[in-house]
Design an enzyme around this catalytic site. Structure first.
Site, PDB file in Angstrom:
ATOM      1  N   SER A  39       0.841  -1.196   0.000  1.00  0.00           N
ATOM      2  CA  SER A  39       0.000   0.000   0.000  1.00  0.00           C
ATOM      3  C   SER A  39       0.869   1.236   0.000  1.00  0.00           C
ATOM      4  O   SER A  39       1.841   1.334   0.752  1.00  0.00           O
ATOM      5  CB  SER A  39      -0.902   0.022   1.229  1.00  0.00           C
ATOM      6  OG  SER A  39      -1.577   1.267   1.316  1.00  0.00           O
ATOM      7  N   ILE A  42       1.265   2.990   3.406  1.00  0.00           N
ATOM      8  CA  ILE A  42       2.148   2.481   4.452  1.00  0.00           C
ATOM      9  C   ILE A  42       3.582   2.791   4.055  1.00  0.00           C
ATOM     10  O   ILE A  42       4.074   2.317   3.035  1.00  0.00           O
ATOM     11  CB  ILE A  42       1.971   0.960   4.649  1.00  0.00           C
ATOM     12  CG1 ILE A  42       0.532   0.648   5.081  1.00  0.00           C
ATOM     13  CG2 ILE A  42       2.975   0.430   5.678  1.00  0.00           C
ATOM     14  CD1 ILE A  42       0.245  -0.829   5.214  1.00  0.00           C
ATOM     15  N   VAL A  45      10.669   1.860   6.014  1.00  0.00           N
ATOM     16  CA  VAL A  45      11.726   2.383   6.880  1.00  0.00           C
ATOM     17  C   VAL A  45      12.813   3.010   6.023  1.00  0.00           C
ATOM     18  O   VAL A  45      13.174   4.162   6.175  1.00  0.00           O
ATOM     19  CB  VAL A  45      12.288   1.272   7.788  1.00  0.00           C
ATOM     20  CG1 VAL A  45      13.500   1.776   8.563  1.00  0.00           C
ATOM     21  CG2 VAL A  45      11.203   0.801   8.747  1.00  0.00           C
ATOM     22  N   VAL A  47      16.041   3.349   5.645  1.00  0.00           N
ATOM     23  CA  VAL A  47      17.223   4.116   6.013  1.00  0.00           C
ATOM     24  C   VAL A  47      18.506   3.390   5.620  1.00  0.00           C
ATOM     25  O   VAL A  47      19.577   3.972   5.657  1.00  0.00           O
ATOM     26  CB  VAL A  47      17.253   4.424   7.536  1.00  0.00           C
ATOM     27  CG1 VAL A  47      16.069   5.265   7.914  1.00  0.00           C
ATOM     28  CG2 VAL A  47      17.289   3.146   8.358  1.00  0.00           C
ATOM     29  N   ALA A  50      23.720   1.616   2.772  1.00  0.00           N
ATOM     30  CA  ALA A  50      25.058   1.076   2.566  1.00  0.00           C
ATOM     31  C   ALA A  50      24.971  -0.443   2.512  1.00  0.00           C
ATOM     32  O   ALA A  50      24.145  -1.057   3.187  1.00  0.00           O
ATOM     33  CB  ALA A  50      25.994   1.515   3.691  1.00  0.00           C
ATOM     34  N   LYS A  78      31.523   1.789  -2.473  1.00  0.00           N
ATOM     35  CA  LYS A  78      31.903   1.661  -1.064  1.00  0.00           C
ATOM     36  C   LYS A  78      33.034   0.653  -0.946  1.00  0.00           C
ATOM     37  O   LYS A  78      32.875  -0.521  -1.293  1.00  0.00           O
ATOM     38  CB  LYS A  78      30.696   1.210  -0.229  1.00  0.00           C
ATOM     39  CG  LYS A  78      31.036   0.983   1.244  1.00  0.00           C
ATOM     40  CD  LYS A  78      29.858   0.437   2.010  1.00  0.00           C
ATOM     41  CE  LYS A  78      30.275   0.051   3.412  1.00  0.00           C
ATOM     42  NZ  LYS A  78      29.170  -0.593   4.163  1.00  0.00           N
ATOM     43  N   VAL A 183      -4.022  -4.956   4.154  1.00  0.00           N
ATOM     44  CA  VAL A 183      -4.598  -6.200   4.658  1.00  0.00           C
ATOM     45  C   VAL A 183      -5.467  -5.911   5.879  1.00  0.00           C
ATOM     46  O   VAL A 183      -5.029  -5.260   6.834  1.00  0.00           O
ATOM     47  CB  VAL A 183      -3.488  -7.213   5.024  1.00  0.00           C
ATOM     48  CG1 VAL A 183      -4.092  -8.451   5.661  1.00  0.00           C
ATOM     49  CG2 VAL A 183      -2.690  -7.581   3.776  1.00  0.00           C
ATOM     50  N   LEU A 330      12.756  -6.734   7.897  1.00  0.00           N
ATOM     51  CA  LEU A 330      12.526  -6.346   9.285  1.00  0.00           C
ATOM     52  C   LEU A 330      11.547  -7.265  10.006  1.00  0.00           C
ATOM     53  O   LEU A 330      11.582  -7.348  11.234  1.00  0.00           O
ATOM     54  CB  LEU A 330      12.014  -4.903   9.347  1.00  0.00           C
ATOM     55  CG  LEU A 330      12.986  -3.839   8.824  1.00  0.00           C
ATOM     56  CD1 LEU A 330      12.332  -2.468   8.847  1.00  0.00           C
ATOM     57  CD2 LEU A 330      14.269  -3.830   9.631  1.00  0.00           C
ATOM     58  N   THR A 341      24.529  -4.669   7.179  1.00  0.00           N
ATOM     59  CA  THR A 341      24.088  -6.043   6.895  1.00  0.00           C
ATOM     60  C   THR A 341      22.598  -6.169   6.597  1.00  0.00           C
ATOM     61  O   THR A 341      22.138  -7.258   6.241  1.00  0.00           O
ATOM     62  CB  THR A 341      24.431  -6.967   8.075  1.00  0.00           C
ATOM     63  OG1 THR A 341      23.905  -6.403   9.297  1.00  0.00           O
ATOM     64  CG2 THR A 341      25.937  -7.134   8.217  1.00  0.00           C
TER      65      THR A 341
END
Length: 495
Positions: A39, A42, A45, A47, A50, A78, A183, A330, A341
């Site tokens: 959606s 929503i 995150v 952020v 790297a 990097k 949902v 997440l 990571t």
């Protein structure tokens, strides 16, 4: 639930959702159909900007040309992370993607370097590391060589929102279907496995297998299936991050900066069009207002957005695959982005799923193996992150004083003791971090070996010094030929 897996539903977009959809569709192919539900209402995150070198394998699998990737995601190269003030204020060290010296038979290069130090030859370990030399010089270009001594492993910094958008276009080209919606209800079969997702507009999305990329909400793996969570905040107590973009630098450095602060650390990530900045901290030692002030007063360039806060609990789901659901991103757990990571864990989760993909139905042995490998991966990364914190000499700062006294896992204390007593480093299984990574962080954090391997005694002092100086010379030679980092990026984006 039918046995044959024909329909996979991915819940959630962002990097986790679209990378999962793209990789799975590319690897498994036409035997499955994939529908991604997300959606626009929503937020993500987003952020994490790297990465580490395995991201290049993802791009290769997806057939992404590097120049196209750089343009679409505003990426830069990097070579390393520079840790500033982590041992003591005013001191810094690098964790590079390279390895110092060269491969030696039966023992690592640093044993020879350590013996030379014991004989009074004071050379810096990083002076034998091509990644370090290039990072310090602001130089970069891929080096294609069969000689491992002049390899230049690299990864990228990029705009996570642009990356997700780019992955969406790739996924849809591969045949992934996108459905917009939130949902409202999750239906299950009699055995408790997921049957379908009912959206707020009444549409029902059925599937044989589900990938939960719903972020911290963990809508399927936790809210519906209740697998539980291993909380590691007693080992890694930072629980908040504040992020804000700022104007780009005139010159973009080919490395990430990680700067120790009174109750955590600050990241600085250079992109083509802006800088990514953030402050990871522990709210028990610093308020959100104080943390925001610390971040905003330590920006290199002018902010171009409002700071936003992300709260988290470090740890992992006790089962990242349960019934017909795999959690990715997440929803599967969280480890602070100290070693970049986060995106790698998405990548490894979905490639692991591809290896054990339940084409003929979910099998308990495959689930158990997947979960065991996932747990081991998280534990190994967790230990590596803890090392940065506990080996510090930032005395007189409550956060750093307290974290030095943590009761750390025996797996880490053994590794540190082995290195201190013998100089030896053993890579465990498929540990993401090679011996060279552990070496750089151990030495950078002041953990010194008291011995070295006797093989290093096999040459005279003169022969040893000559060998070391010869390696230094070989490492230095490519630097003059490399373009500046910006020249390389600009040249690739002009293609």
């Amino acid at each position: 639930m039918q046995n044959t897996i024909k329909k996979v539903v991915v819940l959630g977009g962002g990097t986790a959702g679209w990378l999962s959809a793209a990789l799975l569709q590319k690897i498994i192919g036409p035997s499955i159909s994939i529908e991604l539900v997300e959606s626009e209402d929503i937020g993500i995150v987003g952020v994490g900007e790297a990465t580490i070198p395995p991201i290049r394998h993802v791009n290769q699998v997806l057939g992404i040309p590097e120049h196209e990737f750089l343009k679409q995601t505003k990426a830069t190269a990097k070579l390393a992370i520079r840790f500033e003030g982590w041992l003591r204020e005013g001191e810094s060290y690098y964790h590079t993607f390279g390895a110092p010296g060269k491969s030696m038979a039966f023992c690592h290069f640093h044993h020879f370097w350590q013996r030379a130090r014991s004989l009074g030859h004071n050379s810096d370990l990083w002076s034998y590391d091509l990644n370090y030399l290039a990072a310090e010089a602001g130089k970069f270009a891929p080096i294609n060589s069969k000689d491992s001594i002049i390899e230049l492993p690299f990864a990228y910094h990029f705009d996570a929102a642009l990356y997700a958008r780019y992955l969406r276009s790739i996924s849809e080209q591969l045949g992934v279907t996108r459905t917009e919606g939130i949902v409202e209800q999750v239906q299950t079969h009699e055995d408790g496995s997921i049957q379908s997702l009912q959206l707020k507009d009444g549409k029902v999305i059925e599937g044989d297998f589900f990938i939960d990329c719903s972020g911290f909400r963990a809508l399927l793996i936790q809210q519906k299936l209740g697998v539980g969570y291993d909380d590691w905040s007693h080992l890694l107590p930072c629980d908040s991050a504040i992020a804000v973009p700022s104007e780009r630098h005139e010159k973009t450095a080919p490395f990430t900066r990680s700067i120790a602060r009174p109750a955590g650390w600050q990241w600085r990530i250079p992109l083509q069009h802006r800088n990514g900045n953030g402050h990871v901290f522990c709210s028990r030692y610093m308020s959100e207002d104080e943390a925001t002030h610390t971040l905003m007063s330590n920006l290199d360039t002018q902010p171009i957005g409002e700071p936003r806060t992300v709260k988290f609990t470090t740890g992992r789901r006790r089962k990242q695959w349960h019934k017909n659901v795999v959690a990715v991103g997440l929803s599967s757990g969280f480890l602070e982005p100290l070693e970049s990571t986060s995106i790698h864990l998405i990548q490894s989760a979905i490639t692991r799923l591809a290896q054990y993909f339940p084409h003929d139905g979910v099998k308990s042995a495959a689930v158990a193996e997947y979960n065991q490998q996932s747990e081991t991966e998280y534990l190994q990364i967790r230990d590596f992150l803890i090392l940065h914190y506990i080996a510090n000499e930032r005395k007189g700062m409550r956060f750093w004083d307290d974290i030095r006294e943590l009761q750390v896992p025996s797996s880490l204390t053994h590794k540190m003791a082995l290195f201190e007593q013998t100089g030896k480093l053993d890579r465990e299984g498929n540990d993401l971090f090679l011996e060279s990574s552990w070496l750089q962080v151990l030495l950078g954090q002041g953990v010194e070996p008291k011995d070295y391997h006797p093989i290093a005694n096999g040459m005279s002092k003169e022969q040893l010094i000559q060998m070391l100086e010869s390696i230094q010379k070989v490492k230095q030679e490519p630097i003059a030929k490399l373009p500046t980092h910006d020249d390389y990026i600009n040249g690739m984006c002009a293609r």
